[in-house]
Design an enzyme around this catalytic site. Structure first.
Site, PDB file in Angstrom:
ATOM      1  N   GLU A 115      32.486  18.778  -4.971  1.00  0.00           N
ATOM      2  CA  GLU A 115      32.268  17.327  -5.074  1.00  0.00           C
ATOM      3  C   GLU A 115      30.866  17.045  -5.609  1.00  0.00           C
ATOM      4  O   GLU A 115      30.021  17.935  -5.635  1.00  0.00           O
ATOM      5  CB  GLU A 115      32.482  16.668  -3.706  1.00  0.00           C
ATOM      6  CG  GLU A 115      31.680  17.298  -2.596  1.00  0.00           C
ATOM      7  CD  GLU A 115      32.290  17.041  -1.214  1.00  0.00           C
ATOM      8  OE1 GLU A 115      31.531  16.638  -0.329  1.00  0.00           O
ATOM      9  OE2 GLU A 115      33.507  17.233  -1.029  1.00  0.00           O
ATOM     10  N   LYS A 117      27.038  15.841  -5.785  1.00  0.00           N
ATOM     11  CA  LYS A 117      25.968  15.741  -4.793  1.00  0.00           C
ATOM     12  C   LYS A 117      25.302  14.384  -5.010  1.00  0.00           C
ATOM     13  O   LYS A 117      24.563  14.183  -5.977  1.00  0.00           O
ATOM     14  CB  LYS A 117      24.957  16.868  -4.969  1.00  0.00           C
ATOM     15  CG  LYS A 117      23.911  16.879  -3.876  1.00  0.00           C
ATOM     16  CD  LYS A 117      23.024  18.104  -3.950  1.00  0.00           C
ATOM     17  CE  LYS A 117      22.116  18.214  -2.742  1.00  0.00           C
ATOM     18  NZ  LYS A 117      21.238  17.059  -2.557  1.00  0.00           N
ATOM     19  N   ASP A 119      22.938  11.267  -4.909  1.00  0.00           N
ATOM     20  CA  ASP A 119      21.483  11.187  -4.799  1.00  0.00           C
ATOM     21  C   ASP A 119      21.092   9.916  -4.044  1.00  0.00           C
ATOM     22  O   ASP A 119      20.657   8.929  -4.622  1.00  0.00           O
ATOM     23  CB  ASP A 119      20.867  11.208  -6.203  1.00  0.00           C
ATOM     24  CG  ASP A 119      19.390  11.543  -6.156  1.00  0.00           C
ATOM     25  OD1 ASP A 119      18.897  11.888  -5.060  1.00  0.00           O
ATOM     26  OD2 ASP A 119      18.740  11.452  -7.207  1.00  0.00           O
ATOM     27  N   TYR A 227      31.201  12.493   3.140  1.00  0.00           N
ATOM     28  CA  TYR A 227      31.444  13.855   2.642  1.00  0.00           C
ATOM     29  C   TYR A 227      31.647  14.882   3.751  1.00  0.00           C
ATOM     30  O   TYR A 227      31.732  16.060   3.478  1.00  0.00           O
ATOM     31  CB  TYR A 227      30.343  14.307   1.680  1.00  0.00           C
ATOM     32  CG  TYR A 227      28.926  14.220   2.224  1.00  0.00           C
ATOM     33  CD1 TYR A 227      28.532  14.989   3.323  1.00  0.00           C
ATOM     34  CD2 TYR A 227      27.988  13.402   1.619  1.00  0.00           C
ATOM     35  CE1 TYR A 227      27.247  14.907   3.814  1.00  0.00           C
ATOM     36  CE2 TYR A 227      26.691  13.315   2.100  1.00  0.00           C
ATOM     37  CZ  TYR A 227      26.326  14.073   3.205  1.00  0.00           C
ATOM     38  OH  TYR A 227      25.054  13.986   3.688  1.00  0.00           O
ATOM     39  N   LYS A 316      22.283  22.460  -8.332  1.00  0.00           N
ATOM     40  CA  LYS A 316      21.538  21.276  -8.769  1.00  0.00           C
ATOM     41  C   LYS A 316      21.307  21.247 -10.273  1.00  0.00           C
ATOM     42  O   LYS A 316      21.141  22.283 -10.910  1.00  0.00           O
ATOM     43  CB  LYS A 316      20.176  21.244  -8.063  1.00  0.00           C
ATOM     44  CG  LYS A 316      20.296  21.291  -6.545  1.00  0.00           C
ATOM     45  CD  LYS A 316      19.888  20.002  -5.905  1.00  0.00           C
ATOM     46  CE  LYS A 316      18.405  19.812  -5.954  1.00  0.00           C
ATOM     47  NZ  LYS A 316      17.869  19.064  -4.835  1.00  0.00           N
ATOM     48  N   CYS A 418      -3.350  -2.459 -35.913  1.00  0.00           N
ATOM     49  CA  CYS A 418      -2.363  -1.385 -36.028  1.00  0.00           C
ATOM     50  C   CYS A 418      -3.065  -0.048 -36.270  1.00  0.00           C
ATOM     51  O   CYS A 418      -3.895   0.045 -37.175  1.00  0.00           O
ATOM     52  CB  CYS A 418      -1.420  -1.714 -37.180  1.00  0.00           C
ATOM     53  SG  CYS A 418      -0.303  -0.370 -37.596  1.00  0.00           S
ATOM     54  N   CYS A 421      -2.303   1.116 -40.050  1.00  0.00           N
ATOM     55  CA  CYS A 421      -2.755   0.459 -41.280  1.00  0.00           C
ATOM     56  C   CYS A 421      -3.879  -0.536 -41.046  1.00  0.00           C
ATOM     57  O   CYS A 421      -4.391  -1.108 -41.999  1.00  0.00           O
ATOM     58  CB  CYS A 421      -1.574  -0.225 -41.966  1.00  0.00           C
ATOM     59  SG  CYS A 421      -1.045  -1.744 -41.158  1.00  0.00           S
ATOM     60  N   CYS A 436       3.048  -5.067 -35.638  1.00  0.00           N
ATOM     61  CA  CYS A 436       2.058  -4.976 -36.695  1.00  0.00           C
ATOM     62  C   CYS A 436       2.469  -5.971 -37.776  1.00  0.00           C
ATOM     63  O   CYS A 436       3.645  -6.063 -38.118  1.00  0.00           O
ATOM     64  CB  CYS A 436       2.061  -3.556 -37.265  1.00  0.00           C
ATOM     65  SG  CYS A 436       1.304  -3.460 -38.897  1.00  0.00           S
ATOM     66  N   CYS A 442       2.024  -1.252 -44.321  1.00  0.00           N
ATOM     67  CA  CYS A 442       1.865  -0.292 -43.226  1.00  0.00           C
ATOM     68  C   CYS A 442       2.681   0.978 -43.490  1.00  0.00           C
ATOM     69  O   CYS A 442       3.882   0.904 -43.729  1.00  0.00           O
ATOM     70  CB  CYS A 442       2.334  -0.955 -41.932  1.00  0.00           C
ATOM     71  SG  CYS A 442       2.194   0.104 -40.503  1.00  0.00           S
TER      72      CYS A 442
HETATM   73  S1  IVH Z   1      27.422  18.445   2.648  1.00  0.00           S
HETATM   74  C1  IVH Z   1      25.733  21.160   6.208  1.00  0.00           C
HETATM   75  N1  IVH Z   1      28.111  17.088   0.555  1.00  0.00           N
HETATM   76  O1  IVH Z   1      22.599  16.798   0.283  1.00  0.00           O
HETATM   77  C2  IVH Z   1      25.250  20.240   5.167  1.00  0.00           C
HETATM   78  N2  IVH Z   1      25.865  16.947   1.281  1.00  0.00           N
HETATM   79  O2  IVH Z   1      20.719  19.269   1.187  1.00  0.00           O
HETATM   80  C3  IVH Z   1      26.305  19.278   4.790  1.00  0.00           C
HETATM   81  N3  IVH Z   1      24.493  15.456  -0.075  1.00  0.00           N
HETATM   82  O3  IVH Z   1      20.935  15.659   2.951  1.00  0.00           O
HETATM   83  C4  IVH Z   1      25.975  18.518   3.598  1.00  0.00           C
HETATM   84  N4  IVH Z   1      26.074  14.833  -1.462  1.00  0.00           N
HETATM   85  O4  IVH Z   1      22.676  14.073   2.231  1.00  0.00           O
HETATM   86  C5  IVH Z   1      27.105  17.412   1.386  1.00  0.00           C
HETATM   87  N5  IVH Z   1      28.896  15.903  -1.286  1.00  0.00           N
HETATM   88  C6  IVH Z   1      27.910  16.228  -0.447  1.00  0.00           C
HETATM   89  C7  IVH Z   1      26.607  15.703  -0.585  1.00  0.00           C
HETATM   90  C8  IVH Z   1      25.610  16.098   0.291  1.00  0.00           C
HETATM   91  C9  IVH Z   1      24.811  14.691  -1.131  1.00  0.00           C
HETATM   92  C10 IVH Z   1      23.138  15.550   0.513  1.00  0.00           C
HETATM   93  C11 IVH Z   1      23.104  15.367   1.997  1.00  0.00           C
HETATM   94  C12 IVH Z   1      22.057  16.326   2.484  1.00  0.00           C
HETATM   95  C13 IVH Z   1      21.680  17.106   1.292  1.00  0.00           C
HETATM   96  C14 IVH Z   1      21.794  18.582   1.616  1.00  0.00           C
END
Ligand code: IVH
Length: 683
Positions: A115, A117, A119, A227, A316, A418, A421, A436, A442
């Protein structure tokens, strides 16, 4: 106690509102019009006000925010919130997969739940008997800060779980974030109100959630994705992570649409690439993807090392933001004269490359972000987008002395001239972009100015297209439009892909363009905000170039459709000595047009038509005929081709007439031309 009917009505309203909330915020598929929803909502609010006993903690009316808190309360997580180990390179992902297989003593390909990650910031939500009780930030993983009233304002978070099968007590784990579009809107709003903008959606989400006054959070567009599960996970009827996520979705939580199950390290890496490509189009920011062994019993068997699970890893993307130092601020001139401040940076590795320059967009932005030389700044490079300075870190600003006081550097000021020129830089009060004013002169604007000058609707130099302009400029043969008229066949024939014959044709075409109209000439100068129609109005109004050159802003605004902005552009252009020199050069090179009070422009009956004049007409002089055709919007070409619409033949017409007959182009006499000018083409 309120009457039974009222209790039932309130319960029904709550159910309805939650159902619509879910449809709207989670499923993105609204079930009723907003006004209807508002009616239900207000009815419930009224009932609760009338009968305070009715009010329950999970009522949807409680999402709007409670009175401010003094400070956040600590919250002990039922199960610690751990972090994930990171992988950046494919080898690290392969090593992870190998460790998993070794740990499970298998050589078979492992199923992984994968899935995005998110942010944002990690959140744990505690539900008891299906009712949202408390929510907290991750904190140090063991103890977080309780932000329940704030979380209640998030429509994505169900106050009461839907469906069935949840344990008596359960911790839902997920991420609070802000969608990119919501972030942009929020920042626009902050800017309008003169309040501080957020550097990125993550900061905006964190800042919005950690508010002591939940009414502020209620006004911020926060979203949530689940998640995982903390406490209570063993009591959920699921044998895999994928099933667990399906359960969460059924209970009313948003989960990532991009989640999937893949096999082995190969499956992981191809998912990484796929999401990497989708990343720019995703509505929210992600900083990588997460891989989790799908089987929950295998997760348990693998267990944890220190603070991170062995069964999961975050893969990442290279960091898109980094800190570095501003070594200087220069300005760059674009091909249209737009001035862009650029930060020269101490080299920094960000977004997968080493960045040494970053755009600051425009002077207002530099002022607003208050970026100064010597500052430490956040630099962002996302995908193929040019690197930009997101924000300055004021705490790290060098000061005159150790005890604070004045900053070492003063705020950024645009230079007055500028850098390319030396022409004046101007900026309209309502405009963000400074420019400019040396458009014709120019070097940064040279190509653009020449393309425009030679264009069909301007000086109409046949055969002088964009590519050739580039070649002429790059070979150093042409600096300003006036230089075109000094080009020789020998010089041109020396250019790549240019034969003697085309060189001669081009010299002829350039020579032919000397005879033009005032309107075309004005348009050809490329004055900002002066298009073809304005050029025509100016020519008609002033009658001669000299009259136009001395016109001040008021005189210019006497021309129909010329307002203060257009007048300012014209005045700035002619006010620049460099431009006037080029105009003089053009006149010296023999560029000319019929002057004096021109005929009032008649109806534009010949727009899009090309005519060729040949021989001597009975009453009209060649120039006069040309001017009248052009006044009617038509074009007069020097030679007959398939694109010619009419050939106007007079006495002693020569080869052009022959060519017209050969190509089957209609040949007309002066009388027919006059009727065309009056009545247009009868088709
Ligand atoms: S699972 C046991 N799934 O990533 C840890 N974390 O470094 C379970 N995060 O602070 C985390 N998306 O907030 C998981 N799909 C995802 C995530 C996720 C973002 C973040 C989470 C955590 C950091 C882990």
């Amino acid at each position: 106690m309120p009457p039974q009917g009222v209790v039932e009505r309130a319960a029904w309203l709550r159910g309805e509102i939650e159902r619509h909330n879910h449809a709207y915020y989670v499923l993105d598929a609204p079930t009723i019009p907003d006004a209807e929803y508002d009616k239900l909502f207000r009815e419930l609010q009224d009932l609760e006000q009338q009968y305070p006993d009715l009010l329950t903690a999970d009522s949807p009316t409680q999402r709007v925010g409670a009175p401010p808190l003094k400070e956040f309360q600590p919250h002990a997580h039922g199960v610690p919130m751990l972090s994930l180990n990171n992988a950046f390179a494919p080898e690290e992902v392969e090593a992870f997969d190998k460790r998993v297989r070794d740990g499970l003593e298998t050589i078979a390909a492992i199923d992984y739940a994968v899935e995005p990650k998110f942010d944002g910031l990690a959140i744990s939500l505690t539900y008891e008997n299906g009712i949202f009780l408390r929510g907290a930030t991750r904190g140090d993983g063991v103890t977080g800060e309780e932000v329940t009233p704030n979380l209640r304002t998030l429509r994505d978070i169900p106050l009461r779980l839907q469906g069935e099968g949840w344990p008596k007590r359960i911790e839902i784990r997920g991420e609070v974030l802000m969608f990119k579009a919501d972030f942009a809107e929020l920042n626009a709003r902050q800017r309008e109100r003169g309040e501080k903008e957020f550097a990125n959606p993550r900061n905006a989400a964190a800042g919005s959630l950690r508010q002591l006054d939940s009414r502020i959070t209620a006004g911020r567009p926060l979203s949530f994705f689940a998640y995982g599960v903390g406490l209570g996970s063993d009591a959920v009827a699921a044998t895999t992570h994928a099933e667990l996520m399906d359960r969460l979705a059924a209970w009313g939580f948003p989960v990532a649409a991009e989640r999937r199950v893949v096999q082995g390290a190969r499956g992981l890496l191809s998912y990484f690439n796929e999401i990497g490509e989708k990343r720019p189009e995703l509505p929210y920011d992600i900083d990588g993807v997460v891989y989790k062994v799908n089987r929950l019993d295998w997760q348990a068997a693998l267990g944890f090392v220190s603070r991170a699970p062995r069964f999961a890893i975050a893969h990442k993307f290279p960091a898109e933001e980094a800190l570095t130092e501003v070594l200087g601020i220069d300005v760059q001139v674009g091909r249209t004269g737009a001035i862009t401040p650029v930060a020269r940076l101490k080299p920094v590795f960000v977004g997968g490359v080493t960045v040494t320059n970053a755009t600051l967009h425009n002077a207002d932005e530099v002022r607003r972000k208050d970026v100064r030389v010597g500052d430490t700044v956040i630099v962002r490079r996302a995908g193929d987008v040019i690197p930009e300075v997101v924000a300055s870190v004021p705490e790290k600003r060098p000061m005159r002395d150790l005890f604070g006081g004045e900053p070492l550097q003063s705020p950024f000021e645009l230079p007055g001239n500028c850098p390319e020129c030396g022409s004046r830089i101007v900026k309209g009060e309502d405009e963000a972009i400074a420019r400019c004013t040396g458009g014709l002169y120019c070097p940064a604007q040279r190509k653009q100015a020449l393309w425009h000058f030679a264009a069909r609707r301007a000086m109409d130099i046949e055969g002088l297209g964009d590519k050739l302009v580039d070649q002429l400029v790059e070979a150093g043969l042409v600096h300003t439009p006036a230089d075109l008229y000094a080009l020789t066949v020998e010089q041109l024939a020396g250019l790549e892909r240019m034969g003697e014959k085309s060189a001669r044709n081009l010299v002829d075409a350039i020579a032919a363009s000397r005879q033009t109209t005032l309107a075309r000439f004005i348009f050809a100068l490329g004055i900002r905000n002066v298009g073809e129609a304005t050029a025509r109005d100016l020519a008609k109004h002033f009658g001669s170039l000299d009259a136009l050159l001395v016109a001040d802003s008021d005189a210019l605004q006497a021309v129909p459709d010329v307002g203060p902005i257009v007048a300012a552009s014209i005045a700035a252009f002619f006010g620049e000595a460099h431009n006037r020199e080029v105009i003089e050069g053009l006149r010296r090179a023999g560029v000319q047009w019929p002057e004096g009070k021109p005929e009032p422009a008649g109806p534009q009956l010949l727009v899009g038509k090309t005519l060729v004049l040949t021989g001597t007409l009975p009453t009209l002089k060649r120039d006069e005929a040309k001017a009248r055709i052009e006044a009617a919007g038509g074009k007069v070409a020097g030679s007959v081709s398939k694109k010619t619409d009419y050939v106007v033949a007079g006495e002693e017409a020569g080869s052009k007439l022959e060519k017209a007959l050969e190509l089957g182009i209609p040949v007309i006499d002066e009388a027919a031309l006059l009727s065309l000018l009056e009545q247009g083409v009868q088709e």
